[in-house]
Scaffold this motif. Structure first.
Motif, PDB file in Angstrom:
ATOM      1  N   SER A 301      20.684  -7.128 -29.946  1.00  0.00           N
ATOM      2  CA  SER A 301      20.239  -7.904 -29.854  1.00  0.00           C
ATOM      3  C   SER A 301      19.735  -9.157 -31.167  1.00  0.00           C
ATOM      4  O   SER A 301      19.484  -8.321 -31.943  1.00  0.00           O
ATOM      5  CB  SER A 301      18.826  -8.061 -28.689  1.00  0.00           C
ATOM      6  OG  SER A 301      17.651  -9.434 -28.571  1.00  0.00           O
ATOM      7  N   ASN A 302      19.516 -10.617 -30.846  1.00  0.00           N
ATOM      8  CA  ASN A 302      19.053 -11.066 -32.402  1.00  0.00           C
ATOM      9  C   ASN A 302      17.672 -12.178 -31.893  1.00  0.00           C
ATOM     10  O   ASN A 302      17.828 -13.088 -32.293  1.00  0.00           O
ATOM     11  CB  ASN A 302      20.226 -11.814 -33.043  1.00  0.00           C
ATOM     12  CG  ASN A 302      20.166 -12.535 -34.050  1.00  0.00           C
ATOM     13  OD1 ASN A 302      19.190 -11.639 -34.588  1.00  0.00           O
ATOM     14  ND2 ASN A 302      20.573 -13.481 -34.536  1.00  0.00           N
ATOM     15  N   ASP A 303      17.393 -11.338 -30.871  1.00  0.00           N
ATOM     16  CA  ASP A 303      16.440 -12.291 -30.724  1.00  0.00           C
ATOM     17  C   ASP A 303      15.292 -13.009 -31.923  1.00  0.00           C
ATOM     18  O   ASP A 303      14.704 -14.188 -31.464  1.00  0.00           O
ATOM     19  CB  ASP A 303      15.245 -11.788 -30.044  1.00  0.00           C
ATOM     20  CG  ASP A 303      15.510 -10.898 -28.530  1.00  0.00           C
ATOM     21  OD1 ASP A 303      16.573 -11.925 -28.036  1.00  0.00           O
ATOM     22  OD2 ASP A 303      15.651 -10.460 -28.193  1.00  0.00           O
ATOM     23  N   ASN A 304      14.711 -12.383 -32.667  1.00  0.00           N
ATOM     24  CA  ASN A 304      14.256 -12.798 -33.853  1.00  0.00           C
ATOM     25  C   ASN A 304      15.445 -13.523 -34.721  1.00  0.00           C
ATOM     26  O   ASN A 304      14.158 -14.611 -35.915  1.00  0.00           O
ATOM     27  CB  ASN A 304      13.542 -12.144 -34.942  1.00  0.00           C
ATOM     28  CG  ASN A 304      14.409 -11.081 -35.260  1.00  0.00           C
ATOM     29  OD1 ASN A 304      15.946 -11.205 -35.239  1.00  0.00           O
ATOM     30  ND2 ASN A 304      13.897 -10.035 -36.213  1.00  0.00           N
ATOM     31  N   GLY A 305      16.516 -14.205 -34.925  1.00  0.00           N
ATOM     32  CA  GLY A 305      17.337 -14.539 -35.069  1.00  0.00           C
ATOM     33  C   GLY A 305      17.245 -14.403 -36.873  1.00  0.00           C
ATOM     34  O   GLY A 305      18.147 -15.429 -37.153  1.00  0.00           O
ATOM     35  N   GLU A 306      17.051 -13.129 -36.886  1.00  0.00           N
ATOM     36  CA  GLU A 306      17.792 -12.894 -38.496  1.00  0.00           C
ATOM     37  C   GLU A 306      18.847 -12.751 -39.169  1.00  0.00           C
ATOM     38  O   GLU A 306      19.680 -12.966 -40.166  1.00  0.00           O
ATOM     39  CB  GLU A 306      16.479 -10.619 -38.834  1.00  0.00           C
ATOM     40  CG  GLU A 306      14.900 -11.625 -38.826  1.00  0.00           C
ATOM     41  CD  GLU A 306      14.506 -10.175 -38.950  1.00  0.00           C
ATOM     42  OE1 GLU A 306      15.290  -9.130 -39.812  1.00  0.00           O
ATOM     43  OE2 GLU A 306      13.279 -10.033 -39.114  1.00  0.00           O
ATOM     44  N   LEU A 307      19.834 -11.933 -38.085  1.00  0.00           N
ATOM     45  CA  LEU A 307      21.083 -11.881 -37.832  1.00  0.00           C
ATOM     46  C   LEU A 307      21.983 -13.422 -37.626  1.00  0.00           C
ATOM     47  O   LEU A 307      20.880 -14.294 -37.119  1.00  0.00           O
ATOM     48  CB  LEU A 307      21.945 -11.069 -36.777  1.00  0.00           C
ATOM     49  CG  LEU A 307      21.056  -9.114 -37.524  1.00  0.00           C
ATOM     50  CD1 LEU A 307      21.702  -8.588 -36.321  1.00  0.00           C
ATOM     51  CD2 LEU A 307      21.315  -9.159 -38.489  1.00  0.00           C
ATOM     52  N   MET A 308      22.785 -13.344 -39.064  1.00  0.00           N
ATOM     53  CA  MET A 308      23.642 -14.990 -39.163  1.00  0.00           C
ATOM     54  C   MET A 308      24.429 -14.851 -38.736  1.00  0.00           C
ATOM     55  O   MET A 308      25.370 -13.845 -39.682  1.00  0.00           O
ATOM     56  CB  MET A 308      23.477 -15.080 -40.283  1.00  0.00           C
ATOM     57  CG  MET A 308      21.762 -15.816 -39.982  1.00  0.00           C
ATOM     58  SD  MET A 308      21.336 -16.374 -41.814  1.00  0.00           S
ATOM     59  CE  MET A 308      22.176 -18.197 -41.623  1.00  0.00           C
ATOM     60  N   PRO A 309      26.309 -15.434 -38.473  1.00  0.00           N
ATOM     61  CA  PRO A 309      27.309 -15.627 -38.511  1.00  0.00           C
ATOM     62  C   PRO A 309      27.674 -15.410 -39.868  1.00  0.00           C
ATOM     63  O   PRO A 309      26.828 -15.428 -40.948  1.00  0.00           O
ATOM     64  CB  PRO A 309      27.783 -16.474 -38.080  1.00  0.00           C
ATOM     65  CG  PRO A 309      26.993 -17.098 -36.613  1.00  0.00           C
ATOM     66  CD  PRO A 309      25.652 -16.256 -38.218  1.00  0.00           C
TER      67      PRO A 309
END
Length: 397
Positions: A301-309
């Motif tokens: 899950s990446n709900d906080n948006g910290e992970l990027m492609p």
């Protein structure tokens, strides 16, 4: 030499042998007592057997949005980084030609419907004439030629109606295709997500004759997929459902670096295919010297948006684990040949005497092993000898 002399000589040799053995034992005991050992105590702890690998983050759901028709980009409604909902207008292509085709098709279709109405009226009239001629023929009040002419005219009128109806079907199909192409001049978001890239500019002309031109890419970044390459030496230890956790390169060296967790969804059955323009013989020679790797996939899950492609992930697959068990350091153990799970160790007892014992172990990780028998918590296991310069010389079995 007499018997008594030989007997005294034997007794002297036996005495010298005993003295020699006692001297050797005393020497090694004195040498052992003077040594300082590096020990680690057997204690309660945790075991986590794992496989380390490197992965790449990719959006779980992404779409490459293309243009299905040729034409000039007249308007872009989004830019890279925008968050869009499904169905939102993204871009517009010059629709003048397509609109003209649709208008012409509608006009042609309207003309055909008018012709059809006229043809049906003529068909109805000729039908009535044909019916009258047949009735008059029964009464003998008309010529055969007039009857035949009325019948032919009636059939011609009927064929005319069928012909116009067929033309209407054809023009309707063409109009539907033109309306569809007109709809393609307005590009809408097929999914909700973030615009990762925009590959065209306003005023640019697209040509879709041979392949679909790329307009932009949209991805749902709320859930990411980790594509991990695992060596063939470790891949058999990883199965669907295996626990996995990872950190990104941005968190290296941080004490409280964020960690993401997931479970393996799939282990692809074949290594990834590498595109190469080299000859088969050259490529084959190089492949024999490379380690074969397999792709392992899991979602996070990446709900906080910290992970990027395209981020690099330092992945750890947990193949086995246990908590609050008796553990011993692997550095103090040596496998006993021919006995699975049986190891030898040196134990330093309370009188600083060294004992050699056999230990039964179970699960293990890179540093420790689960103790199933042979030693108990608190006992000290020797891992090496403390030298005068403070260095540790590992024990050699």
């Amino acid at each position: 030499m007499s018997v008594q002399a030989r007997w005294r000589q034997r007794k002297l040799l036996w005495l010298l042998a005993i003295l020699l053995i006692l001297s050797v034992v005393w020497f090694f005991a004195r040498d052992n007592g003077s040594k300082k050992w590096k020990t680690i105590a057997v204690q309660q702890g945790d075991i986590e057997a794992s496989v380390a690998a490197v992965g790449t983050l990719k959006p779980l759901d992404s779409v490459d949005v293309g243009a299905q028709i040729s034409g000039q980009i007249t308007k872009l409604h989004v830019k890279a980084g925008d968050v869009v909902k499904k169905g939102v207008l993204l871009a517009e292509i010059d629709a003048s030609v397509m609109q003209a085709n649709v208008d012409a098709g509608k006009a042609q279709l309207a003309g055909l419907y008018a012709q059809l109405e006229d043809a049906r009226a003529q068909f109805e009239l000729e039908g009535q004439r044909h019916l009258r001629q047949q009735q008059m023929a029964k009464d003998g009040s008309t010529r055969l030629e007039d009857v035949q002419t009325a019948e032919a005219t009636f059939k011609s009128a009927r064929a005319k109606v069928a012909q116009i109806e067929a033309q209407i079907i054809q023009i309707s199909s063409t109009l539907k295709a033109d309306e569809a192409r007109l709809g393609y001049t307005r590009i809408f978001a097929p999914i909700g997500g973030t615009v990762l890239s925009v590959d065209v500019k306003e005023g640019q002309t697209l040509n879709s004759t041979y392949q679909t031109p790329m307009v932009m890419r949209i991805a749902d970044l709320s859930r990411m997929q980790v594509w991990t390459l695992v060596s063939e030496a470790d891949i058999r230890r990883i199965k669907p459902g295996t626990l996995a956790h990872f950190t990104t390169l941005g968190g290296l060296g941080e004490d409280n670096a964020p960690r993401w967790e997931g479970k393996v969804n799939q282990v692809l059955p074949a290594p990834p295919v590498k595109a190469s323009s080299e000859s088969n013989t050259t490529a084959g020679a190089e492949e024999t010297n490379k380690v074969v790797q397999y792709v392992v996939l899991f979602d996070v899950s990446n709900d906080n948006g910290e992970l990027m492609p395209q981020m690099t992930a330092q992945v750890v697959f947990v193949t086995d684990s246990a908590k609050d068990i008796v553990v011993a350091p692997l550095g103090a153990l040596e496998a006993v040949p021919g006995q699975s799970g049986v190891y030898q160790t040196r134990v330093l007892d309370g009188q600083d005497q060294v004992q050699v014992r056999e230990v039964k172990i179970g699960r293990r990780d890179r540093l420790s092993a689960e103790v199933l028998g042979g030693v108990t918590p608190g006992e000290k296991l020797i891992v090496g000898e403390m030298l005068a310069d403070g260095q540790i010389r590992r024990f050699q079995w």
